[in-house]
Design an enzyme around this catalytic site. Structure first.
Site, PDB file in Angstrom:
ATOM      1  N   GLU A 107      -2.918  -4.390   0.229  1.00  6.94           N
ATOM      2  CA  GLU A 107      -1.521  -4.601  -0.123  1.00  6.94           C
ATOM      3  C   GLU A 107      -1.423  -5.583  -1.282  1.00  6.94           C
ATOM      4  O   GLU A 107      -2.098  -6.609  -1.299  1.00  6.94           O
ATOM      5  CB  GLU A 107      -0.756  -5.150   1.087  1.00  6.94           C
ATOM      6  N   ASP A 155       0.086  -7.796  11.622  1.00 10.84           N
ATOM      7  CA  ASP A 155      -0.895  -7.787  10.527  1.00 10.84           C
ATOM      8  C   ASP A 155      -1.828  -6.582  10.660  1.00 10.84           C
ATOM      9  O   ASP A 155      -2.152  -5.914   9.677  1.00 10.84           O
ATOM     10  CB  ASP A 155      -1.713  -9.087  10.515  1.00 10.84           C
ATOM     11  N   ASP A 184      -4.581  -5.883   5.053  1.00 10.87           N
ATOM     12  CA  ASP A 184      -3.387  -6.695   4.851  1.00 10.87           C
ATOM     13  C   ASP A 184      -3.899  -8.112   4.617  1.00 10.87           C
ATOM     14  O   ASP A 184      -4.225  -8.827   5.563  1.00 10.87           O
ATOM     15  CB  ASP A 184      -2.478  -6.629   6.081  1.00 10.87           C
TER      16      ASP A 184
END
EC number: 3.1.21.10
Length: 157
Positions: free
Chosen positions: A67, A140, A7
């Protein structure tokens, strides 16, 4: 198959390592990489790279899943996130890992069944889907687990 889920962020990056052994998914490890906003950006990027490099060397992933990002209304924030993504992708390339990118809504839908799920819903679902993740409290880190999970269950490798 071992997936490193990322992430991306400059201030608090989440990472996770999830493996698929036969039909079973197995959570191996996860964490967050925090940088100090007072440090120069090149030092923050170097810290992210050196820390992620240790993860790659320890867990030997076959692939990285990251991502995709959206363009924020704050162009400076978007640019800094772009720097972080570039540094991360460079590291992934240096270790010759395959890489897949996933839209946030795809990750949310895969993990929760709803493409606009909230952070707490993702955190709740990964704890149900992957044994060993019950200690995760940071969103996260949970997102990184969800990204790796998405790569494995969608057979996007």
């Amino acid at each position: 198959m071992i997936i490193l889920g990322i992430d991306p962020a400059l201030g608090s990056l989440g990472w996770a390592v999830v493996a698929k052994e036969t039909a079973q998914l197995k959570y191996l490890a996860s964490g967050i990489i925090k940088t100090n906003s007072k440090d120069a950006i090149h030092h923050r990027l170097a810290f992210i790279n050196s820390t992620l490099e240790k993860v790659i060397l320890e867990y030997q992933p076959n692939m990285a899943a990251i991502e995709e990002t959206f363009v924020n209304t704050n162009s400076v924030t978007s640019l800094k996130l772009g720097y972080a993504r570039g540094a991360i992708m460079s590291l992934i390339g240096r270790y010759n890992l395959d890489m897949r990118e996933f839209k946030p809504n795809t990750v949310k839908k895969t993990v929760t069944g709803y493409g606009h799920a909230e952070k707490d819903q993702i955190l709740h679902m990964i704890k149900l889907l992957l044994p060993g993740t019950f200690l995760i409290t940071n969103s996260d880190e949970a997102d990184a687990v969800a990204i790796a999970y998405t790569c494995l269950v969608t057979k996007n490798y």
